[in-house]
Design an enzyme around this catalytic site. Structure first.
Site, mmCIF file in Angstrom:
data_model
loop_
_atom_site.group_PDB
_atom_site.id
_atom_site.type_symbol
_atom_site.label_atom_id
_atom_site.label_comp_id
_atom_site.label_asym_id
_atom_site.label_seq_id
_atom_site.Cartn_x
_atom_site.Cartn_y
_atom_site.Cartn_z
ATOM 1 N N ASP A 112 -18.146 -70.757 -75.992
ATOM 2 C CA ASP A 112 -17.555 -71.558 -77.063
ATOM 3 C C ASP A 112 -16.168 -71.100 -77.516
ATOM 4 O O ASP A 112 -15.506 -71.786 -78.290
ATOM 5 C CB ASP A 112 -18.491 -71.612 -78.271
ATOM 6 C CG ASP A 112 -18.923 -70.222 -78.754
ATOM 7 O OD1 ASP A 112 -18.104 -69.297 -78.733
ATOM 8 O OD2 ASP A 112 -20.106 -70.076 -79.151
ATOM 9 N N HIS A 127 -20.294 -65.987 -68.671
ATOM 10 C CA HIS A 127 -20.826 -67.306 -68.324
ATOM 11 C C HIS A 127 -19.742 -68.380 -68.356
ATOM 12 O O HIS A 127 -20.037 -69.571 -68.309
ATOM 13 C CB HIS A 127 -21.977 -67.687 -69.268
ATOM 14 C CG HIS A 127 -23.216 -66.892 -69.035
ATOM 15 N ND1 HIS A 127 -24.291 -66.884 -69.899
ATOM 16 C CD2 HIS A 127 -23.566 -66.062 -68.020
ATOM 17 C CE1 HIS A 127 -25.236 -66.084 -69.438
ATOM 18 N NE2 HIS A 127 -24.820 -65.578 -68.297
ATOM 19 N N CYS A 168 -9.629 -83.852 -59.941
ATOM 20 C CA CYS A 168 -8.615 -82.865 -59.575
ATOM 21 C C CYS A 168 -7.356 -83.567 -59.065
ATOM 22 O O CYS A 168 -7.431 -84.419 -58.163
ATOM 23 C CB CYS A 168 -9.186 -81.930 -58.504
ATOM 24 S SG CYS A 168 -8.005 -80.718 -57.876
ATOM 25 N N CYS A 171 -6.862 -82.368 -55.056
ATOM 26 C CA CYS A 171 -7.668 -82.870 -53.927
ATOM 27 C C CYS A 171 -8.423 -84.148 -54.231
ATOM 28 O O CYS A 171 -8.977 -84.775 -53.327
ATOM 29 C CB CYS A 171 -8.646 -81.793 -53.459
ATOM 30 S SG CYS A 171 -10.057 -81.545 -54.568
#
Length: 279
Positions: A112, A127, A168, A171
């Site tokens: 967060d 994480h 993206c 790509c």
């Protein structure tokens, strides 16, 4: 004679080696900021009226099959994060970092960004962070959200513009939240795996706050700290965590059954008092 928290802190401050004060935090520390935890009754794995088990919804496999649904949910979570403010616990940890300087390390499971908002600088986000994204094909580095991409209400669908911004530019594949999912593995580049374990080896006291210890790296960190002679201090009003079950019978485990922010302020005051006595 039972070792007190004050004595433990003072003895660790006097050590020349393996003297790091390491703080391992989980979702519980952010609950006082109004953010739901993961596995509590208000857990964020409840979406609308449909219950998703974490091991199902929080996976790259599920994302690959349900891009829009997962992003709809994550943009709602983005709204919660943007509205949340750090609490006393976050600020106390940042103040402890200022006191300890190089003898401090923060390792957080939280995604967060509230520790950074409170002023923490020396931290490993093991994480990831929901404030950032990366290409799901891993063709580029971690990047910020497009400023044009706004948060969503829980039941609000993505627009065509949202979908465009969630691809993206390099790509053309979908962008993904820069977080660790349940069917993925820890690594150093994105999740500080080696750095966290190196820190554990040099830790004098590991303070565990707001985490049940349900994932492997936090468990490994605790194991490593104890293996190398450090202490584990868990701040938890309940006796329900992995750490309690695994370590409560060892001499180097201390459980403090108090509110996290209250105990963190107490830790800060003990350090301040000691620093003043040696001036």
């Amino acid at each position: 004679m039972k070792l007190t928290l004050e004595t433990l802190i003072e003895e660790t401050l006097q050590k020349e080696k393996r003297n790091l004060f390491t703080f391992l935090t989980g979702a519980g520390i952010s609950s006082e900021s109004g953010l739901p935890t993961y596995r509590g009754s208000d857990g964020i794995w409840i979406k609308g009226t449909k219950y998703h088990k974490p091991e199902e919804f929080g996976t790259f496999k599920y994302f690959s099959q349900n891009h829009e649904e997962v992003w709809q949910y994550n943009l709602f979570w983005k709204k919660l994060i943007e509205e949340a403010k750090p609490n006393q616990g976050h600020f106390a940890i940042a103040e402890i970092e200022d006191l300890l300087d190089n003898e401090f390390q923060l390792i957080t499971q939280n995604v967060d960004g509230l520790h950074q908002k409170a002023g923490s600088k020396n931290l490993f986000e093991i994480h990831g962070n929901k404030q950032t994204v990366r290409c799901s094909s891993e063709c580029s580095d971690v990047m910020q959200f497009s400023p044009e991409l706004k948060y969503k209400e829980l039941t609000e669908d993505l627009t065509e513009k949202d979908i465009e911004l969630l691809h993206c530019q390099n790509c053309g594949d979908w962008l993904r939240p820069n977080t660790l999912w349940f069917d993925e593995s820890y690594n150093e580049k994105l999740y500080f795996f080696n750095s966290a374990l190196k820190t554990a080896k040099n830790t004098g006291i590991l303070f565990v706050i707001g985490t049940s210890g349900a994932t492997t790296l936090p468990q490994m960190i605790a194991e490593t700290v104890l293996q190398y002679g450090g202490f584990l201090v868990e701040i938890n009003t309940e006796e329900d965590s992995y750490f309690y079950e695994r370590f409560s019978r060892t001499k180097k485990y201390i459980l403090i059954k108090e509110k996290a922010s209250d105990t963190l302020i107490k830790i800060k005051e003990i350090i301040e008092k000691y620093k003043q006595t040696i001036l």
